[in-house]
Write an enzyme that holds these catalytic residues in place. Structure first.
Site, PDB file in Angstrom:
ATOM      1  N   TYR A   1      41.654  17.165  23.766  1.00  0.00           N
ATOM      2  CA  TYR A   1      42.160  17.734  22.518  1.00  0.00           C
ATOM      3  C   TYR A   1      41.799  19.209  22.416  1.00  0.00           C
ATOM      4  CZ  TYR A   1      42.141  18.736  17.500  1.00  0.00           C
ATOM      5  OH  TYR A   1      42.308  19.317  16.270  1.00  0.00           O
TER       6      TYR A   1
ATOM      7  N   ASP B   1      35.200   9.751  23.967  1.00  0.00           N
ATOM      8  CA  ASP B   1      36.088   9.854  22.814  1.00  0.00           C
ATOM      9  C   ASP B   1      37.078   8.699  22.897  1.00  0.00           C
ATOM     10  OD1 ASP B   1      38.108  10.441  20.989  1.00  0.00           O
ATOM     11  OD2 ASP B   1      38.041  12.606  21.360  1.00  0.00           O
TER      12      ASP B   1
ATOM     13  N   LYS C   1      42.283   9.148  12.486  1.00  0.00           N
ATOM     14  CA  LYS C   1      43.467   8.665  13.183  1.00  0.00           C
ATOM     15  C   LYS C   1      43.638   7.159  12.982  1.00  0.00           C
ATOM     16  CE  LYS C   1      43.740  12.965  14.731  1.00  0.00           C
ATOM     17  NZ  LYS C   1      42.433  13.560  14.521  1.00  0.00           N
TER      18      LYS C   1
ATOM     19  N   ARG D   1      23.554  13.291   0.922  1.00  0.00           N
ATOM     20  CA  ARG D   1      23.708  13.873   2.261  1.00  0.00           C
ATOM     21  C   ARG D   1      22.965  13.020   3.274  1.00  0.00           C
ATOM     22  NH1 ARG D   1      19.957  16.804   4.048  1.00  0.00           N
ATOM     23  NH2 ARG D   1      19.571  17.956   2.109  1.00  0.00           N
TER      24      ARG D   1
END
Length: 391
Positions: free
Chosen positions: A110, A182, A207, A58
């Protein structure tokens, strides 16, 4: 563990070489050219605290570190962080704030970003103002002593609006605010926000960076060490990290980003021009058109105009839009974008359904809008598919 590009020796490579070599080095164990998938949760220690740089996956994993180094390299940053999704990367950014703080965000963004801001973080006392940002000067009237962050998408999803990153950066610096951008639609192939003055660049690496619709990953890149320290702490404390297999797949995708984006841009231009001339199409949204709002800004801050396009049929009919997306055969009707395959979506009922209709339509996301993610297939096949679907 820091993915510190200051320690790398390949910072001066040009972008096409950085996608393959930036921040990378052969694996120390056996010299593997591609970083191995370190499918482990923990690491042996010779004595408490006596380890080889990794304790628990982690906190850090060698495969994830390789990805984070690559992310920092291609965005010209110093520190990269990889997350389980783009939204978990955004979640970490908002966790930099405190109750009572305010955020100025673009209003054309978005739907999942809007949902995270409004339905998750507002109840913790953080206020979000959603405004049009095509005129950067108009942002200042929404800034007050409680404002801490400006959140920008450019080009925006799905209206393809272009926001002047340099101008917004100057405004952020004037008021001592953080600026996060972004960069999912443009990718660092077309646009590098840190070079334009942003403090944080964010990606849904699911993406274009991954590029093959087979992974869900998010990313942040920054230059400032103090900011990186805060974000690494949040990343480790909250634990929304991507696994080693996802890291490997995204890193592999990045190595072909430049050649894929070249074809995305070529195909996108051809399809935008085809749609603009079609007698049944009312409006096409694509930054490459000279009459597109802020086209000159796009020419200045981007190296091309990308493969994302939105359009509306004449009459702005919801039924016509649904018929078109249902009839497509080469384009796949699906959520997401940025893969090698072409996708079509209906934002009002898919990606932006979480935004109330009245709010959606203020920014142009009407029920008749169709969004295309133009892939890298033969462009003549894509145009033929649109021709038969539109009729």
């Amino acid at each position: 563990m820091y993915a510190d590009q200051n320690k790398m020796s390949k910072k001066d490579l040009r972008f096409n070489s950085k996608t393959i070599h930036g921040g990378q080095q052969p694996d120390k164990a056996y010299g593997a050219v591609m970083p191995p998938i370190y499918q482990t949760s923990t690491y042996a220690q010779s004595t408490p605290g006596g380890h080889m740089g990794y304790e628990y996956s982690r906190s850090a994993n060698p495969t994830r570190t390789a990805l984070e180094n690559a992310l920092a390299s291609i965005e010209n940053g110093n520190y990269g962080l990889a997350f389980a999704s783009g939204l978990s990367a955004m979640d970490a950014v908002i966790k930099l704030l405190n109750p009572g703080d305010e955020v100025v965000s673009t209003n054309d963004l978005y739907g999942g970003s809007y949902r995270l801001f409004k339905q998750v973080f507002e109840k913790y006392g953080i206020t979000f103002h959603f405004i049009g940002m095509q005129d950067a000067a108009a942002i200042e009237s929404h800034i007050n002593e409680k404002t801490k962050l400006i959140w920008v998408e450019t080009p925006t999803n799905p209206m393809m609006n272009v926001i002047d990153i340099r101008a917004v950066s100057a405004l952020a610096k004037k008021h001592q605010l953080l600026l996060a951008v972004d960069n999912t639609f443009a990718t660092p192939y077309l646009q590098r926000p840190l070079d334009l003055g942003a403090d944080i660049v964010m990606h849904s690496a699911t993406k274009y960076l991954g590029g093959h619709s087979d992974v869900v990953v998010g990313a942040l890149v920054v230059k400032d060490k103090e900011l990186a320290d805060q974000l690494y702490f949040i990343q480790n404390a909250s634990g929304a990290v991507c696994g080693p297999m996802d890291s490997f797949l995204t890193l592999r995708g990045i190595k072909t980003l430049h050649v894929r984006m070249q074809r995305h841009c070529e195909n996108g231009k051809a399809i935008a021009q085809y749609l603009a001339k079609h007698p049944k199409i009312e409006k096409v949204y694509w930054p490459g058109f000279e009459d597109h709002p802020n086209h000159e800004v796009a020419k200045d801050q981007m190296n091309g105009f990308g493969g994302m396009i939105s359009f509306i049929t004449k009459g702005s009919s919801y039924d016509d839009a649904i018929k078109i997306v249902e009839k497509l055969q080469v384009f796949t009707l699906a959520e997401s974008l940025g893969g090698v395959e072409s996708l079509a979506g209906h934002p009002a009922s898919m990606t932006h359904a979480s935004i109330p209709k009245t709010e959606r339509e203020k920014s142009g996301v009407v029920d008749a809008l169709i969004r295309l993610s133009v892939g890298i297939e033969d462009v003549d096949d894509l145009i033929a598919d649109l021709e038969q679907a539109i009729g």
